[in-house]
Write a protein that holds these residues in place. Structure first.
Motif, PDB file in Angstrom:
ATOM      1  N   LYS A 184     -10.160   0.703   5.731  1.00 32.60           N
ATOM      2  CA  LYS A 184     -10.209   1.773   5.028  1.00 32.60           C
ATOM      3  C   LYS A 184      -9.359   2.021   3.652  1.00 32.60           C
ATOM      4  O   LYS A 184      -9.591   2.645   2.769  1.00 32.60           O
ATOM      5  CB  LYS A 184      -9.627   3.109   6.072  1.00 32.60           C
ATOM      6  CG  LYS A 184      -9.584   4.555   5.600  1.00 32.60           C
ATOM      7  CD  LYS A 184      -9.055   5.432   6.804  1.00 32.60           C
ATOM      8  CE  LYS A 184      -8.729   6.510   6.407  1.00 32.60           C
ATOM      9  NZ  LYS A 184      -7.428   6.917   5.464  1.00 32.60           N
ATOM     10  N   ARG A 185      -8.067   1.438   3.856  1.00 34.72           N
ATOM     11  CA  ARG A 185      -7.170   1.577   2.831  1.00 34.72           C
ATOM     12  C   ARG A 185      -7.630   0.364   1.686  1.00 34.72           C
ATOM     13  O   ARG A 185      -7.476   0.915   0.352  1.00 34.72           O
ATOM     14  CB  ARG A 185      -5.859   0.745   3.217  1.00 34.72           C
ATOM     15  CG  ARG A 185      -5.175   1.648   4.127  1.00 34.72           C
ATOM     16  CD  ARG A 185      -3.741   1.029   4.652  1.00 34.72           C
ATOM     17  NE  ARG A 185      -3.292   2.098   5.441  1.00 34.72           N
ATOM     18  CZ  ARG A 185      -2.188   1.929   6.211  1.00 34.72           C
ATOM     19  NH1 ARG A 185      -1.620   0.595   6.083  1.00 34.72           N
ATOM     20  NH2 ARG A 185      -1.635   2.837   7.006  1.00 34.72           N
ATOM     21  N   TYR A 198       0.891  -1.353  -0.141  1.00 34.95           N
ATOM     22  CA  TYR A 198       0.167   0.035  -0.012  1.00 34.95           C
ATOM     23  C   TYR A 198       0.954   1.220  -0.008  1.00 34.95           C
ATOM     24  O   TYR A 198       0.349   2.190  -0.664  1.00 34.95           O
ATOM     25  CB  TYR A 198      -0.938  -0.148   1.400  1.00 34.95           C
ATOM     26  CG  TYR A 198      -1.850   1.298   1.440  1.00 34.95           C
ATOM     27  CD1 TYR A 198      -2.897   1.553   0.720  1.00 34.95           C
ATOM     28  CD2 TYR A 198      -1.575   2.280   2.480  1.00 34.95           C
ATOM     29  CE1 TYR A 198      -3.689   2.484   0.841  1.00 34.95           C
ATOM     30  CE2 TYR A 198      -2.163   3.262   2.448  1.00 34.95           C
ATOM     31  CZ  TYR A 198      -3.154   3.583   1.899  1.00 34.95           C
ATOM     32  OH  TYR A 198      -4.188   4.647   1.849  1.00 34.95           O
ATOM     33  N   ASN A 199       1.949   1.222   0.755  1.00 40.47           N
ATOM     34  CA  ASN A 199       3.073   2.327   0.830  1.00 40.47           C
ATOM     35  C   ASN A 199       4.211   1.823   1.455  1.00 40.47           C
ATOM     36  O   ASN A 199       4.237   0.640   1.883  1.00 40.47           O
ATOM     37  CB  ASN A 199       2.329   3.508   1.470  1.00 40.47           C
ATOM     38  CG  ASN A 199       1.818   3.496   3.011  1.00 40.47           C
ATOM     39  OD1 ASN A 199       2.638   2.449   3.629  1.00 40.47           O
ATOM     40  ND2 ASN A 199       1.180   4.273   3.454  1.00 40.47           N
ATOM     41  N   LEU A 212      -2.056  -4.214   2.459  1.00 40.42           N
ATOM     42  CA  LEU A 212      -2.722  -2.984   2.863  1.00 40.42           C
ATOM     43  C   LEU A 212      -2.165  -2.722   4.263  1.00 40.42           C
ATOM     44  O   LEU A 212      -2.051  -1.569   4.727  1.00 40.42           O
ATOM     45  CB  LEU A 212      -4.215  -2.978   3.010  1.00 40.42           C
ATOM     46  CG  LEU A 212      -4.834  -3.496   1.544  1.00 40.42           C
ATOM     47  CD1 LEU A 212      -6.503  -3.819   1.774  1.00 40.42           C
ATOM     48  CD2 LEU A 212      -4.831  -2.210   0.631  1.00 40.42           C
ATOM     49  N   HIS A 213      -1.846  -3.487   5.226  1.00 39.99           N
ATOM     50  CA  HIS A 213      -1.737  -3.400   6.524  1.00 39.99           C
ATOM     51  C   HIS A 213      -1.043  -4.521   7.248  1.00 39.99           C
ATOM     52  O   HIS A 213      -1.428  -5.756   6.689  1.00 39.99           O
ATOM     53  CB  HIS A 213      -2.886  -2.836   7.334  1.00 39.99           C
ATOM     54  CG  HIS A 213      -2.713  -2.690   8.714  1.00 39.99           C
ATOM     55  ND1 HIS A 213      -1.678  -1.564   9.127  1.00 39.99           N
ATOM     56  CD2 HIS A 213      -3.132  -3.305   9.922  1.00 39.99           C
ATOM     57  CE1 HIS A 213      -1.698  -1.506  10.536  1.00 39.99           C
ATOM     58  NE2 HIS A 213      -2.697  -2.347  11.051  1.00 39.99           N
ATOM     59  N   LYS A 236     -11.211   0.465   0.678  1.00 41.17           N
ATOM     60  CA  LYS A 236     -11.629   1.160  -0.075  1.00 41.17           C
ATOM     61  C   LYS A 236     -10.889   2.289  -0.966  1.00 41.17           C
ATOM     62  O   LYS A 236     -11.501   2.555  -1.982  1.00 41.17           O
ATOM     63  CB  LYS A 236     -12.586   2.096   0.791  1.00 41.17           C
ATOM     64  CG  LYS A 236     -13.634   1.166   1.579  1.00 41.17           C
ATOM     65  CD  LYS A 236     -14.455   2.126   2.339  1.00 41.17           C
ATOM     66  CE  LYS A 236     -15.500   1.280   3.039  1.00 41.17           C
ATOM     67  NZ  LYS A 236     -16.197   1.931   4.274  1.00 41.17           N
ATOM     68  N   GLU A 237      -9.874   2.616  -0.730  1.00 42.90           N
ATOM     69  CA  GLU A 237      -9.150   3.554  -1.279  1.00 42.90           C
ATOM     70  C   GLU A 237      -8.425   2.955  -2.542  1.00 42.90           C
ATOM     71  O   GLU A 237      -8.215   3.557  -3.637  1.00 42.90           O
ATOM     72  CB  GLU A 237      -7.875   4.020  -0.548  1.00 42.90           C
ATOM     73  CG  GLU A 237      -8.351   5.046   0.675  1.00 42.90           C
ATOM     74  CD  GLU A 237      -7.278   5.410   1.724  1.00 42.90           C
ATOM     75  OE1 GLU A 237      -5.978   5.304   1.270  1.00 42.90           O
ATOM     76  OE2 GLU A 237      -7.419   5.955   2.742  1.00 42.90           O
ATOM     77  N   VAL A 238      -7.819   1.739  -2.594  1.00 41.27           N
ATOM     78  CA  VAL A 238      -7.315   1.003  -3.763  1.00 41.27           C
ATOM     79  C   VAL A 238      -8.285   0.201  -4.620  1.00 41.27           C
ATOM     80  O   VAL A 238      -7.971  -0.089  -5.844  1.00 41.27           O
ATOM     81  CB  VAL A 238      -6.417   0.198  -3.327  1.00 41.27           C
ATOM     82  CG1 VAL A 238      -5.193   0.804  -2.621  1.00 41.27           C
ATOM     83  CG2 VAL A 238      -6.702  -1.184  -2.453  1.00 41.27           C
ATOM     84  N   VAL A 268       4.165   0.626   5.034  1.00 35.22           N
ATOM     85  CA  VAL A 268       3.604  -0.954   5.448  1.00 35.22           C
ATOM     86  C   VAL A 268       4.707  -1.732   5.186  1.00 35.22           C
ATOM     87  O   VAL A 268       4.928  -2.839   5.983  1.00 35.22           O
ATOM     88  CB  VAL A 268       2.528  -1.073   4.589  1.00 35.22           C
ATOM     89  CG1 VAL A 268       1.981  -2.702   4.648  1.00 35.22           C
ATOM     90  CG2 VAL A 268       1.450  -0.224   4.956  1.00 35.22           C
ATOM     91  N   ILE A 292      -8.236  -0.077   9.903  1.00 32.24           N
ATOM     92  CA  ILE A 292      -7.046   0.560   8.874  1.00 32.24           C
ATOM     93  C   ILE A 292      -7.154  -0.306   7.583  1.00 32.24           C
ATOM     94  O   ILE A 292      -7.114   0.489   6.869  1.00 32.24           O
ATOM     95  CB  ILE A 292      -5.793   0.200   9.626  1.00 32.24           C
ATOM     96  CG1 ILE A 292      -5.602   1.227  10.784  1.00 32.24           C
ATOM     97  CG2 ILE A 292      -4.536   0.696   8.590  1.00 32.24           C
ATOM     98  CD1 ILE A 292      -4.502   1.068  11.668  1.00 32.24           C
ATOM     99  N   ALA A 293      -7.212  -1.654   7.653  1.00 39.20           N
ATOM    100  CA  ALA A 293      -7.220  -2.343   6.453  1.00 39.20           C
ATOM    101  C   ALA A 293      -8.358  -2.140   5.747  1.00 39.20           C
ATOM    102  O   ALA A 293      -8.289  -1.848   4.477  1.00 39.20           O
ATOM    103  CB  ALA A 293      -7.049  -3.806   6.773  1.00 39.20           C
TER     104      ALA A 293
END
Length: 107
Positions: A100-101, A8-9, A80-81, A103-105, A12, A97-98
């Motif tokens: 939310k991420r 994810y980034n 993601l996390h 939904k972003e990807v 992570v 957290i997972a």
């Protein structure tokens, strides 16, 4: 027909790379299997959490690590996390957290 593992980034990826050696080795073995065979390994390696969210279940002598992931187009698996598990149940905070991420990807 191989899969690509992406993060994810960078944070992570950094967090997971700092896991205890045995847990990290388990994580790396599982991700290698995912790259070759795809993400549907099933228990004890992966588990579905619903709505396209899955977890990698890494285990070593030092403890248990969990990494949430999803699959997107072109055979890409996004980590993601990740966290080191300290309780029997997955903490809601880590799951939030997972999700939310996710939904972003996911489109």
């Amino acid at each position: 027909m191989s899969y690509r593992i992406l993060f994810y980034n960078e944070s992570v990826q950094d967090e997971i790379s700092e896991w205890p050696k045995g847990v990290l080795a388990s994580f790396l073995r599982i991700t290698e299997r995912i790259e070759i065979s795809g993400p549907n390994l099933g228990l004890p390696y992966t588990r579905a959490f619903g709505n396209g969210l899955f977890e990698i279940r890494a285990k070593g002598p030092e403890g248990i690590g969990r990494a949430f992931f999803c699959c997107i187009v072109d055979r890409q698996v996004i980590i993601l996390h990740g966290f080191i598990k300290k309780t029997q149940k997955t903490p809601d905070k880590e799951l939030r957290i997972a999700r939310k991420r996710l939904k972003e990807v996911k489109p």
